[in-house]
Design a protein around this motif. Structure first.
Motif, PDB file in Angstrom:
ATOM      1  N   HIS A  63       0.811  -1.215   0.000  1.00  0.00           N
ATOM      2  CA  HIS A  63       0.000   0.000   0.000  1.00  0.00           C
ATOM      3  C   HIS A  63       0.848   1.270   0.000  1.00  0.00           C
ATOM      4  CE1 HIS A  63      -3.249  -2.743   0.425  1.00  0.00           C
ATOM      5  NE2 HIS A  63      -4.140  -1.817   0.620  1.00  0.00           N
ATOM      6  N   GLY A  64       2.064   1.135  -0.510  1.00  0.00           N
ATOM      7  CA  GLY A  64       2.878   2.313  -0.743  1.00  0.00           C
ATOM      8  C   GLY A  64       3.495   2.924   0.493  1.00  0.00           C
ATOM      9  N   PHE A  65       3.635   2.130   1.568  1.00  0.00           N
ATOM     10  CA  PHE A  65       4.302   2.580   2.790  1.00  0.00           C
ATOM     11  C   PHE A  65       3.629   3.803   3.425  1.00  0.00           C
ATOM     12  CE2 PHE A  65       7.705   0.257   0.551  1.00  0.00           C
ATOM     13  CZ  PHE A  65       8.072  -0.636   1.548  1.00  0.00           C
ATOM     14  N   LYS A  66       2.350   4.002   3.181  1.00  0.00           N
ATOM     15  CA  LYS A  66       1.625   5.081   3.842  1.00  0.00           C
ATOM     16  C   LYS A  66       1.216   4.628   5.246  1.00  0.00           C
ATOM     17  CE  LYS A  66       1.153   8.639   0.971  1.00  0.00           C
ATOM     18  NZ  LYS A  66       1.485  10.031   1.334  1.00  0.00           N
ATOM     19  N   THR A  67       1.315   5.542   6.208  1.00  0.00           N
ATOM     20  CA  THR A  67       1.045   5.199   7.603  1.00  0.00           C
ATOM     21  C   THR A  67      -0.445   5.186   7.878  1.00  0.00           C
ATOM     22  OG1 THR A  67       1.438   7.514   8.168  1.00  0.00           O
ATOM     23  CG2 THR A  67       3.249   5.992   8.505  1.00  0.00           C
ATOM     24  N   ALA A  68      -1.116   4.213   7.276  1.00  0.00           N
ATOM     25  CA  ALA A  68      -2.535   3.980   7.507  1.00  0.00           C
ATOM     26  C   ALA A  68      -2.748   2.483   7.496  1.00  0.00           C
ATOM     27  CB  ALA A  68      -3.374   4.666   6.434  1.00  0.00           C
ATOM     28  N   GLY A  69      -3.855   2.027   8.063  1.00  0.00           N
ATOM     29  CA  GLY A  69      -4.134   0.600   8.091  1.00  0.00           C
ATOM     30  C   GLY A  69      -3.966   0.004   9.471  1.00  0.00           C
ATOM     31  N   LYS A  70      -3.999  -1.304   9.543  1.00  0.00           N
ATOM     32  CA  LYS A  70      -4.091  -2.020  10.818  1.00  0.00           C
ATOM     33  C   LYS A  70      -2.956  -1.689  11.783  1.00  0.00           C
ATOM     34  CE  LYS A  70      -6.075  -5.915  10.779  1.00  0.00           C
ATOM     35  NZ  LYS A  70      -6.471  -7.330  10.529  1.00  0.00           N
ATOM     36  N   ASN A  71      -1.757  -1.459  11.278  1.00  0.00           N
ATOM     37  CA  ASN A  71      -0.629  -1.153  12.166  1.00  0.00           C
ATOM     38  C   ASN A  71      -0.634   0.295  12.644  1.00  0.00           C
ATOM     39  OD1 ASN A  71       0.433  -3.760  12.046  1.00  0.00           O
ATOM     40  ND2 ASN A  71       1.536  -3.313  10.145  1.00  0.00           N
ATOM     41  N   TYR A  72      -1.605   1.064  12.193  1.00  0.00           N
ATOM     42  CA  TYR A  72      -1.733   2.466  12.603  1.00  0.00           C
ATOM     43  C   TYR A  72      -3.182   2.697  13.037  1.00  0.00           C
ATOM     44  CZ  TYR A  72       2.745   2.657  10.354  1.00  0.00           C
ATOM     45  OH  TYR A  72       4.055   2.407  10.031  1.00  0.00           O
ATOM     46  N   PRO A  73      -3.532   2.202  14.242  1.00  0.00           N
ATOM     47  CA  PRO A  73      -4.932   2.207  14.669  1.00  0.00           C
ATOM     48  C   PRO A  73      -5.532   3.603  14.784  1.00  0.00           C
ATOM     49  CG  PRO A  73      -3.458   1.631  16.495  1.00  0.00           C
ATOM     50  CD  PRO A  73      -2.637   1.585  15.253  1.00  0.00           C
ATOM     51  N   ASP A  74      -4.678   4.615  14.967  1.00  0.00           N
ATOM     52  CA  ASP A  74      -5.197   5.978  15.047  1.00  0.00           C
ATOM     53  C   ASP A  74      -5.441   6.588  13.674  1.00  0.00           C
ATOM     54  OD1 ASP A  74      -2.474   5.960  14.533  1.00  0.00           O
ATOM     55  OD2 ASP A  74      -2.107   7.864  15.545  1.00  0.00           O
ATOM     56  N   LYS A  75      -5.065   5.850  12.600  1.00  0.00           N
ATOM     57  CA  LYS A  75      -5.295   6.337  11.234  1.00  0.00           C
ATOM     58  C   LYS A  75      -6.030   5.284  10.390  1.00  0.00           C
ATOM     59  CE  LYS A  75      -3.133  10.370  11.389  1.00  0.00           C
ATOM     60  NZ  LYS A  75      -2.869  10.424  12.823  1.00  0.00           N
ATOM     61  N   SER A  76      -6.703   4.348  11.062  1.00  0.00           N
ATOM     62  CA  SER A  76      -7.397   3.299  10.321  1.00  0.00           C
ATOM     63  C   SER A  76      -8.910   3.439  10.374  1.00  0.00           C
ATOM     64  CB  SER A  76      -6.996   1.913  10.841  1.00  0.00           C
ATOM     65  OG  SER A  76      -7.429   1.744  12.173  1.00  0.00           O
ATOM     66  N   ILE A  77      -9.402   4.325  11.233  1.00  0.00           N
ATOM     67  CA  ILE A  77     -10.849   4.578  11.349  1.00  0.00           C
ATOM     68  C   ILE A  77     -11.108   6.033  11.015  1.00  0.00           C
ATOM     69  CG2 ILE A  77     -12.874   4.590  12.851  1.00  0.00           C
ATOM     70  CD1 ILE A  77     -11.774   1.798  12.368  1.00  0.00           C
ATOM     71  N   GLY A  78     -12.036   6.264  10.096  1.00  0.00           N
ATOM     72  CA  GLY A  78     -12.402   7.629   9.736  1.00  0.00           C
ATOM     73  C   GLY A  78     -13.891   7.853   9.897  1.00  0.00           C
ATOM     74  N   TRP A  79     -14.243   8.953  10.554  1.00  0.00           N
ATOM     75  CA  TRP A  79     -15.649   9.336  10.736  1.00  0.00           C
ATOM     76  C   TRP A  79     -15.977  10.505   9.816  1.00  0.00           C
ATOM     77  CZ3 TRP A  79     -19.377   7.029  13.666  1.00  0.00           C
ATOM     78  CH2 TRP A  79     -18.966   6.141  14.665  1.00  0.00           C
ATOM     79  N   TYR A  80     -17.136  10.404   9.161  1.00  0.00           N
ATOM     80  CA  TYR A  80     -17.645  11.486   8.312  1.00  0.00           C
ATOM     81  C   TYR A  80     -19.057  11.842   8.773  1.00  0.00           C
ATOM     82  CZ  TYR A  80     -13.986  10.099   4.951  1.00  0.00           C
ATOM     83  OH  TYR A  80     -12.807   9.793   4.333  1.00  0.00           O
ATOM     84  N   ARG A  81     -19.340  13.137   8.798  1.00  0.00           N
ATOM     85  CA  ARG A  81     -20.676  13.603   9.179  1.00  0.00           C
ATOM     86  C   ARG A  81     -21.110  14.743   8.255  1.00  0.00           C
ATOM     87  NH1 ARG A  81     -22.924  12.967  14.277  1.00  0.00           N
ATOM     88  NH2 ARG A  81     -23.516  15.161  14.238  1.00  0.00           N
TER      89      ARG A  81
END
Length: 939
Positions: free
Chosen positions: A104-122
């Protein structure tokens, strides 16, 4: 009795007619794009406090209807969240890390980055009282991934797929005449593919309003049979009834030319379907002398479907479609409209430089145009259902498509995904083949794969029997899937004996679903593994894989093979084979992630296209006097002659599907190639040694759609003569007026520069929140006393409250910069509230009486204290839940200016016009260079 004048009577009649028309129009379908003005914040994969307490309530959304909690609750305060427009990919906004996902291109998102793996939209929307009686639904084209959607606190459902579109009926939950809240929680912790997939609501979202009797979602299916200059069009429509009407309806089907001129209309009456039931209705229509959809003339008709009830139109649905014939032959390949067409295809993922997967619609046209310019006529959606706008672009521009589902399997999850993809896409004339799998190594060569393929293939035929089915196979071409799939998909001729398979299965048509897999770095003409450079000369990448030229020659020479699909048209994030960190994008593309061509583009253009081509490589800025340089020419001329500083280095004949090579001792000056056809000079290509870098040049790409709100701009550096400098790597800084920059890129596989420059938004709760009772008015509450403070709201006796309370809490500022914007978003914990910051009374903002913008002059580096004085809220009922959250502090730190280094002479910037200015001005500066600018006219 009052007499009404003739003028008044006329006005009254017009008024009644207007009301009648309004009422009738309100019966029809409305589809509104709702991409603007969403709020976004990260949650957390497993820490419920950081996930805003979602799903922790005594009654959560799965236990009792309407109990969405945390951000899923309609009344949740999201004012401090970031504002944005869709489509949005939060993964592309993150930094790079060697510890992040290779694929995934070494971007700091996904399972190993739990603070960047969930996004809320409203998002909040208003729905009118006049919409009562209609069916209100939300339509999502795609959310990556595992999305949960709520409406006014009601849970609507979960969609695991990051690629399929979905729709939710919210009719029962609407607050008519008032505000309604849409909430989406996307969980991108799980990778669905082995390539960059992005994260979040990266496709469009719509609000739909219809009559209870309506055409179902993706409810039309148009096919045609062409014989003797006549096309018989079969228009099947699925009608559903979400109401109680039990009478007769009229279904009207009309075919229109692209100009809007009506060709034929058929009207038929039928009984309405029962409550929450559907019916299928089929109409036959004729088109005389049809204009066929073709690669060079992609003509589109429109089917207009209307439903009438009691003489009034209650639904109106338009389906673009094309009339064409397709056929595979096991001996002679693929035929479009009866003419043999060699498939000259590319595989592609859906990300682009700077913006990840959140492509504006105009970028789809940009990318398809770039592929067509190369001579490509086919596109494989690798390896998932595409966004609808990609298929729209292929329909309109003339590009054949293999549409591919994400997962192989025979259960509801797999087959329902396949069904939704096919029902959504089957009216697109560009689609000529369905793919139900790709490189499923665990099952390719065994009975399990054979069984799964048989089921999926027959299931696909039940949904659309006008197109064949394929699977991409790479682990040998002998048994299992290979023996039963309708159209054999060969992934790389080095993976098996294609001729032997064909001789065994002579009735099975075949094509190269993947070929090439060549490594190349744009603008680099030597391989240096230490620098992660792969030479742009077309060479065999691995012993068992073949060069682009070798692959094309193999398929071009075999009539029984329908054609081939290059891996890939564009570079993409992830899979940086043959390297790893710090390379973050692939090396496979004919073009880089920006769409800048590598030299292989010109090889394919020579033999795939119809125009004369002559292209020399490499550039001629070497500073290596006397050293031998490999010079290649890609051309479809009969002969090519090469000159260095006007001295001929010889003329060579061009082999069919080949290229030419010379060894040239380097000397500064001019390298020129001359192409001949039938003995006549028809083309030249020149490479010159350029002067020093002097000017920044900005160019709006010619492939941009007319009137599009997004423009793709090429950034380069020239010498004093205006010549492009192919080795320039200057860092360019950008500024814009009248629009916004969406992203920047340069095609460098190992660039770790930012793709997007965002203001940093930090939201902090008040720490150590305490209270103190008081018996005086809030204006006179002492806020500096240090006595009698206790934890706020703990053991509060709501039947015996003080006249007023003083509260205090603190927050930390790492940097008290004058450029920062610091705001306190107060959440009501009392009446007649007064706010003090570090002892200074502050006033509420004009835009929001519960927002306090804090001047840097009253703030301190480090700890800051907020005091709140307020009269307490009173419980009306004993079970009332009182708010105890005083609010949050938001710190906005403006981003640094947008910038990007050139890579081998080029960078790209994507600009969006805001629609309010008459023009957009993009400016570019760099140290030691003359600034450049470009003006974009208003959309």
């Amino acid at each position: 009795m009052k007499t009404i004048s003739p003028k008044g009577i006329l006005f009254y009649v017009i008024f009644l007619l207007s009301c009648s028309l309004f009422a009738q129009n309100k019966l029809e379908r409305e589809l509104t794009l709702i991409d603007k003005d969403w709020r976004f914040s990260f949650g957390h994969l497993y820490d419920t406090d950081k996930d805003f307490g979602h799903a922790t309530g005594y009654f959560s959304y799965l236990t009792k209807t309407g109990f969405g909690d945390g951000p899923a609750a309609a009344g949740f305060d999201d004012r401090a969240w970031r504002k944005l427009d869709l489509p949005h990919d939060w993964a592309v906004e993150q930094s790079f890390s060697e510890k992040a996902s290779f694929s995934h291109g070494f971007k700091t998102a996904g399972k190993n980055y739990p603070d960047k793996s969930i996004g809320w939209y409203r998002k909040k929307i208003n729905i009118s009282e006049t919409d009562k009686g209609r069916i209100i639904s939300l339509k999502f084209d795609g959310v990556f991934r595992n999305s949960k959607v709520f409406f006014n606190g009601f849970f609507l459902g979960t969609e695991e797929s990051g690629y399929n579109g979905f729709e939710y009926d919210v009719t029962a939950y609407v607050n008519y005449g008032g505000e309604n809240t849409i909430v989406v929680r996307a969980d991108a912790s799980m990778e669905e593919g082995w390539y960059y997939e992005g994260a979040g609501i990266y496709r469009h979202v719509y609000l739909q309003k219809t009559n209870p009797i309506r055409i179902a979602e993706n409810g039309t299916y148009v096919t045609s049979l062409v014989q003797n200059n006549l096309a018989e069009v079969t228009a099947q429509v699925t009608v559903e009834n979400k109401g109680n009407y039990k009478g007769e309806i009229e279904i009207i089907q009309s075919i229109l030319h692209a100009t809007g001129k009506q060709i034929e209309t058929v009207s038929e009456k039928t009984a309405a379907p029962g409550f929450y039931k559907t019916i299928q209705h089929t109409t036959k229509l004729n088109v005389n002398k049809p204009q066929l959809w073709d690669l060079d003339s992609p003509y589109l008709y429109r089917l207009v479907t209307q439903i009438k009830q009691d003489g009034k139109i209650i639904d109106h649905y338009e389906t673009p479609f094309g009339i064409r014939t397709i056929r595979f032959d096991a001996e002679t390949g693929f035929f479009l409209n009866g003419k043999s067409v060699k498939l000259k295809g590319t595989n592609n993922h859906q990300d682009h430089a700077g913006i990840g997967t959140a492509l504006p619609d105009a970028l789809q046209y940009f990318r398809i145009n770039k592929l067509k310019e190369m001579g490509s006529n086919a596109y494989r959606c690798s390896h998932h259902p595409p966004t609808p706008e990609l298929l729209k672009a292929c329909d309109e521009l003339g590009m054949l498509v293999i549409d591919e589902t994400r997962l192989m399997g025979i259960n509801d999850y797999h087959l329902n995904d396949l069904k939704r993809m096919m029902e959504r896409d089957r009216n697109h004339p560009s689609i000529f083949c369905w793919s139900v799998g790709n490189e499923e190594w665990n099952i390719e060569g065994n009975i399990t794969g054979e069984r799964i393929t048989n089921v999926m293939q027959e299931f696909a035929k039940s949904i659309d029997n006008t197109r064949p089915v394929t699977v991409g196979i790479s682990s040998g071409f002998k048994s299992g899937i290979s023996s039963v799939v309708e159209i054999m998909g060969y992934n790389y001729l080095g993976n098996g004996d294609i001729d032997a398979h064909r001789n065994e299965f002579r009735q099975q048509p075949g094509m190269g679903t993947e070929e090439g897999s060549t490594f190349a770095t744009r603008g680099i003409y030597f391989t240096d593994d230490a620098k992660h450079y792969q030479s742009a000369y077309d060479k065999k990448p691995r012993p068992s894989f073949y060069s682009i030229e070798e692959g094309w020659k193999f398929y071009a020479e075999r009539p029984y093979l329908a054609g081939m699909f290059i891996w890939t048209g564009f570079d993409y994030r992830g899979e940086p084979t043959p390297y790893g960190w710090p390379s973050v994008t692939s090396y496979f593309g004919m073009m880089d992630v920006c769409g800048f061509p590598k030299d292989n583009v010109f090889y394919l253009k020579s033999w795939w296209g119809t125009e004369p081509v002559l292209h020399l490589l490499p550039h001629w800025n070497w500073n290596k006097e006397g050293k031998e340089i490999d010079v290649w020419a890609y051309s479809n001329c009969d002969e090519v002659e090469l000159f260095l500083n006007k001295k001929s280095l010889g003329k060579q004949k061009m082999e069919q599907n080949g290229h030419l090579e010379w060894k040239v001792p380097y000397a500064e000056g001019t390298l020129e190639a001359v192409g001949y056809k039938n003995g006549k000079k028809i083309l030249t290509d020149v490479k010159k040694t350029t002067g020093a870098q002097e000017n920044i040049k900005l160019t709006v790409d010619k492939e941009n759609q007319p009137n599009a709100d997004v423009s793709v701009i090429t950034v380069e550096v020239t010498d004093k003569k205006g010549q492009h400098v192919p080795t320039a790597n200057n860092e360019i800084t950008f500024s814009i007026q009248g629009g916004k920059i969406l992203g920047v890129g340069n095609g460098d596989p190992k660039s770790l520069e930012k793709d997007i420059f965002l203001d940093e938004v930090t939201v902090m709760p008040l720490a150590n929140f305490q209270e103190q009772r008081s018996s005086v008015a809030t204006e006179n509450v002492a806020v500096n006393a240090d006595e009698n403070w206790k934890e706020a709201f703990k053991d509060r006796d709501y039947k015996n409250q003080a006249e007023s309370y003083a509260y205090r809490g603190n927050f930390e500022l790492k940097n008290n910069l004058s450029s920062n914007i610091v705001s306190f978003f107060y959440k009501k914990i009392g009446l007649e509230t007064v706010i003090f910051v570090n002892g200074n009374k502050v006033a509420a903002s004009a835009e929001d009486p519960q927002k306090y913008v804090l001047n840097s002059s009253i703030l301190k580096q480090g700890k800051n204290t907020i005091h709140i004085a307020a009269k307490p809220l009173q419980k009306v009922k004993d079970w009332d839940v009182m708010n105890t959250d005083p609010g949050v502090v938001q710190v906005i730190t403006p981003s640094e200016p947008w910038k990007r280094k050139l890579f081998n002479g080029y960078a790209q910037i994507i600009v969006q016009k805001d629609g309010t200015q008459s023009e957009v001005v993009l400016s570019a500066t760099a140290k030691g260079l003359k600034a450049g600018s470009v003006v974009l006219s208003k959309k």
